[in-house]
Motif scaffolding. Structure first.
Motif, PDB file in Angstrom:
ATOM      1  N   ASP A   9       0.849  -1.181   0.000  1.00 10.96           N
ATOM      2  CA  ASP A   9       0.000   0.000   0.000  1.00 10.96           C
ATOM      3  C   ASP A   9       0.890   1.238   0.000  1.00 10.96           C
ATOM      4  O   ASP A   9       2.118   1.137  -0.044  1.00 10.96           O
ATOM      5  CB  ASP A   9      -1.002  -0.020   1.169  1.00 10.96           C
ATOM      6  N   HIS A  10       0.279   2.415   0.049  1.00 14.64           N
ATOM      7  CA  HIS A  10       1.054   3.654  -0.036  1.00 14.64           C
ATOM      8  C   HIS A  10       2.016   3.821   1.138  1.00 14.64           C
ATOM      9  O   HIS A  10       3.087   4.397   0.982  1.00 14.64           O
ATOM     10  CB  HIS A  10       0.108   4.860  -0.141  1.00 14.64           C
ATOM     11  N   THR A  11       1.675   3.284   2.318  1.00 14.24           N
ATOM     12  CA  THR A  11       2.574   3.432   3.470  1.00 14.24           C
ATOM     13  C   THR A  11       3.815   2.568   3.321  1.00 14.24           C
ATOM     14  O   THR A  11       4.923   3.007   3.645  1.00 14.24           O
ATOM     15  CB  THR A  11       1.860   3.106   4.796  1.00 14.24           C
ATOM     16  N   ALA A  12       3.644   1.349   2.829  1.00 14.00           N
ATOM     17  CA  ALA A  12       4.794   0.460   2.612  1.00 14.00           C
ATOM     18  C   ALA A  12       5.663   0.988   1.475  1.00 14.00           C
ATOM     19  O   ALA A  12       6.896   0.947   1.547  1.00 14.00           O
ATOM     20  CB  ALA A  12       4.324  -0.957   2.323  1.00 14.00           C
ATOM     21  N   ALA A  13       5.015   1.486   0.413  1.00 19.05           N
ATOM     22  CA  ALA A  13       5.775   2.055  -0.708  1.00 19.05           C
ATOM     23  C   ALA A  13       6.565   3.275  -0.254  1.00 19.05           C
ATOM     24  O   ALA A  13       7.728   3.462  -0.640  1.00 19.05           O
ATOM     25  CB  ALA A  13       4.831   2.423  -1.852  1.00 19.05           C
ATOM     26  N   THR A  14       5.969   4.096   0.603  1.00 18.32           N
ATOM     27  CA  THR A  14       6.658   5.272   1.120  1.00 18.32           C
ATOM     28  C   THR A  14       7.855   4.861   1.972  1.00 18.32           C
ATOM     29  O   THR A  14       8.919   5.472   1.890  1.00 18.32           O
ATOM     30  CB  THR A  14       5.692   6.159   1.925  1.00 18.32           C
ATOM     31  N   ALA A  15       7.702   3.819   2.776  1.00 17.12           N
ATOM     32  CA  ALA A  15       8.821   3.326   3.593  1.00 17.12           C
ATOM     33  C   ALA A  15       9.962   2.843   2.709  1.00 17.12           C
ATOM     34  O   ALA A  15      11.137   3.074   3.007  1.00 17.12           O
ATOM     35  CB  ALA A  15       8.353   2.208   4.514  1.00 17.12           C
ATOM     36  N   LEU A  16       9.636   2.188   1.604  1.00 23.90           N
ATOM     37  CA  LEU A  16      10.667   1.720   0.679  1.00 23.90           C
ATOM     38  C   LEU A  16      11.367   2.901   0.005  1.00 23.90           C
ATOM     39  O   LEU A  16      12.576   2.876  -0.217  1.00 23.90           O
ATOM     40  CB  LEU A  16      10.042   0.799  -0.378  1.00 23.90           C
ATOM     41  N   HIS A  17      10.614   3.941  -0.284  1.00 22.74           N
ATOM     42  CA  HIS A  17      11.131   5.131  -0.963  1.00 22.74           C
ATOM     43  C   HIS A  17      12.044   5.971  -0.069  1.00 22.74           C
ATOM     44  O   HIS A  17      12.975   6.614  -0.549  1.00 22.74           O
ATOM     45  CB  HIS A  17       9.942   5.979  -1.442  1.00 22.74           C
ATOM     46  N   ASP A  18      11.812   5.928   1.239  1.00 25.70           N
ATOM     47  CA  ASP A  18      12.539   6.782   2.177  1.00 25.70           C
ATOM     48  C   ASP A  18      13.572   5.978   2.967  1.00 25.70           C
ATOM     49  O   ASP A  18      13.213   5.245   3.890  1.00 25.70           O
ATOM     50  CB  ASP A  18      11.547   7.427   3.145  1.00 25.70           C
ATOM     51  N   PRO A  19      14.863   6.109   2.644  1.00 25.96           N
ATOM     52  CA  PRO A  19      15.886   5.330   3.350  1.00 25.96           C
ATOM     53  C   PRO A  19      15.966   5.638   4.840  1.00 25.96           C
ATOM     54  O   PRO A  19      16.501   4.843   5.609  1.00 25.96           O
ATOM     55  CB  PRO A  19      17.186   5.699   2.638  1.00 25.96           C
TER      56      PRO A  19
END
Length: 132
Positions: A9-19
């Motif tokens: 979802d958008h939260t998991a994708a955001t976590a992947l995007h932000d080191p």
């Protein structure tokens, strides 16, 4: 052991995007497993679009990753999203819910990787937090 199918979802994708995100490594581990053929990651485009409003560049980043398949927002997804929106779910969640629910291609559904599993209670999906 069959390959696992996981929707981000958008939260998991955001976590992947932000080191710097505390769950970056946990979500990245799913990506590494997908790169090794142990599973497939799917990212619903509407969820990414909603996430991109808070984290500009998210959609382009995920789209550029080789081992994540972008889940299209087709008419079937739109019909499900409309129903879910009327039931009170957010724009950022509706496509992820639809993608994770059982379907002809995934009779048991797909796991939904999220930092907010409580947002998906009573939706018929298996929401999993990457830290658990």
């Amino acid at each position: 052991m069959p390959a696992i199918a996981v929707v981000l979802d958008h939260t998991a994708a955001t976590a992947l995007h932000d080191p710097k995100d505390p769950f970056n490594e946990a979500v990245a581990a799913f990506y590494v497993q997908a790169s090794g053929g142990l599973g497939t990651l799917y990212a619903p485009v509407l969820s990414l679009t909603a996430g991109d409003t808070e984290r500009p560049g998210l959609l382009a980043y995920i789209h550029g990753l080789r081992f994540i398949e972008i889940e299209p927002f087709d008419t079937t997804a739109a019909l499900a999203a409309t129903e879910l929106l009327h039931a009170g779910h957010s724009w950022s969640a509706v496509h992820a819910i639809h993608a994770a629910r059982p379907s002809a291609d995934f009779p048991s559904g797909r796991y939904l990787l999220t930092l907010t599993p409580e947002a998906y209670e009573n939706t018929g999906v298996q929401a999993v937090h990457p830290g658990q």
